[in-house]
Scaffold this active site. Structure first.
Site, short mmCIF file in Angstrom:
data_model
loop_
_atom_site.label_atom_id
_atom_site.label_comp_id
_atom_site.label_asym_id
_atom_site.label_seq_id
_atom_site.Cartn_x
_atom_site.Cartn_y
_atom_site.Cartn_z
N VAL A 59 -8.43 -5.35 -4.40
CA VAL A 59 -8.92 -4.42 -5.42
C VAL A 59 -8.14 -4.66 -6.72
O VAL A 59 -6.91 -4.71 -6.72
CB VAL A 59 -8.76 -2.96 -4.95
CG1 VAL A 59 -9.11 -1.99 -6.07
CG2 VAL A 59 -9.62 -2.71 -3.72
N LYS A 60 -8.89 -4.81 -7.80
CA LYS A 60 -8.26 -5.06 -9.10
C LYS A 60 -8.17 -3.74 -9.87
O LYS A 60 -9.17 -3.02 -10.00
CB LYS A 60 -9.13 -6.02 -9.89
CG LYS A 60 -8.39 -7.22 -10.46
CD LYS A 60 -9.41 -8.21 -10.99
CE LYS A 60 -8.78 -9.23 -11.89
NZ LYS A 60 -9.77 -10.10 -12.51
N VAL A 61 -6.99 -3.44 -10.38
CA VAL A 61 -6.81 -2.24 -11.20
C VAL A 61 -6.12 -2.64 -12.50
O VAL A 61 -5.37 -3.61 -12.52
CB VAL A 61 -5.96 -1.16 -10.47
CG1 VAL A 61 -6.62 -0.70 -9.17
CG2 VAL A 61 -4.54 -1.64 -10.20
#
Ligand code: G3P
Length: 218
Positions: free
Chosen positions: A82-84
């Site tokens: 997951v990219k944040v």
């Protein structure tokens, strides 16, 4: 050094995966827009093609919604990272997702201080954008050198440096010299890595001479 490809184009990914040199994929909202297809379908398809980490980016800016998005993306496949974004809410979300066993890629990193925070938040990857720093007259590779120096001081940090916003093969070579763990590379740059005019010319000359011998190996 691991090679990820920076695209949401499934046909490109299939083609490059066949080279056996692809270790993962990164996407972002702009790449999803370019692909012109529903994000969740695209991510699921990519995860089935490439067994390594596949980054899927959240788009909320507040922690609560970003966490819900991250959990939904993480459920798509075991290899989703997951990219944040590198914001206070992003790092809070990173910590929460990492505690749940989800790989997190902290993106939009432009300083060593930011990279230090991402490692403390338990990121699996930190994505410093070298090309965008070069674009504004700063030295993107200097940032990679700084982050590598800092991370080496703390061997318990498990965060891998994922060099992003790569524009050409020299970025990849320089990143490798610095010991960066991963480079995420647009498809055209990945293909550039194979290329050298002397390889093409040399191969042509060898094959021309071989043909003159009238022999065959098989
Ligand atoms: O995916 C993040 C990064 O690689 C974006 O690159 O070319 O849009 O600066 P670029």
């Amino acid at each position: 050094m691991k090679f990820f490809v920076d695209t949401a184009d499934v046909a490109e990914i299939k083609d490059l995966a066949a080279s056996g040199l692809l270790d993962g994929v990164t996407t972002n909202p702009s790449l999803i827009m370019k692909a012109g297809r529903p994000m969740l379908d695209v991510i699921k398809e990519i995860c089935a093609i490439v067994p390594g980490p596949v980054s899927a980016e959240t788009v909320a800016t507040d922690h609560k919604t970003m966490l819900a998005e991250g959990r939904k993306l993480a459920k798509l496949a075991k290899n989703v990272a997951v990219k944040v974004p590198l914001t206070p809410d992003g790092l809070k979300t990173c910590k929460a997702l990492a505690a749940e066993g989800t790989m997190v890629n902290v993106t939009l990193c432009f300083s060593a201080a930011q990279a230090l925070l991402a490692a403390k938040a338990g990121a699996a990857f930190i994505s410093p954008f070298v090309g965008r720093l070069d674009d504004i007259g700063q030295d993107g590779m200097h940032l990679i050198a700084e982050i590598m120096t800092i991370y080496r001081q703390y061997p318990h940090f498990e965060t891998e440096v994922l060099v992003a916003s790569v524009r050409h093969s020299m970025h990849v070579v320089q990143a490798a010299k610095l010991g960066a763990h991963v480079a995420t590379v647009p498809p055209n740059v990945l293909r550039q890595l194979f290329k050298h005019a002397l390889t093409d010319n040399g191969l042509k000359a060898f094959l021309d001479d071989w043909a003159k011998t009238g022999q065959s190996i098989l």
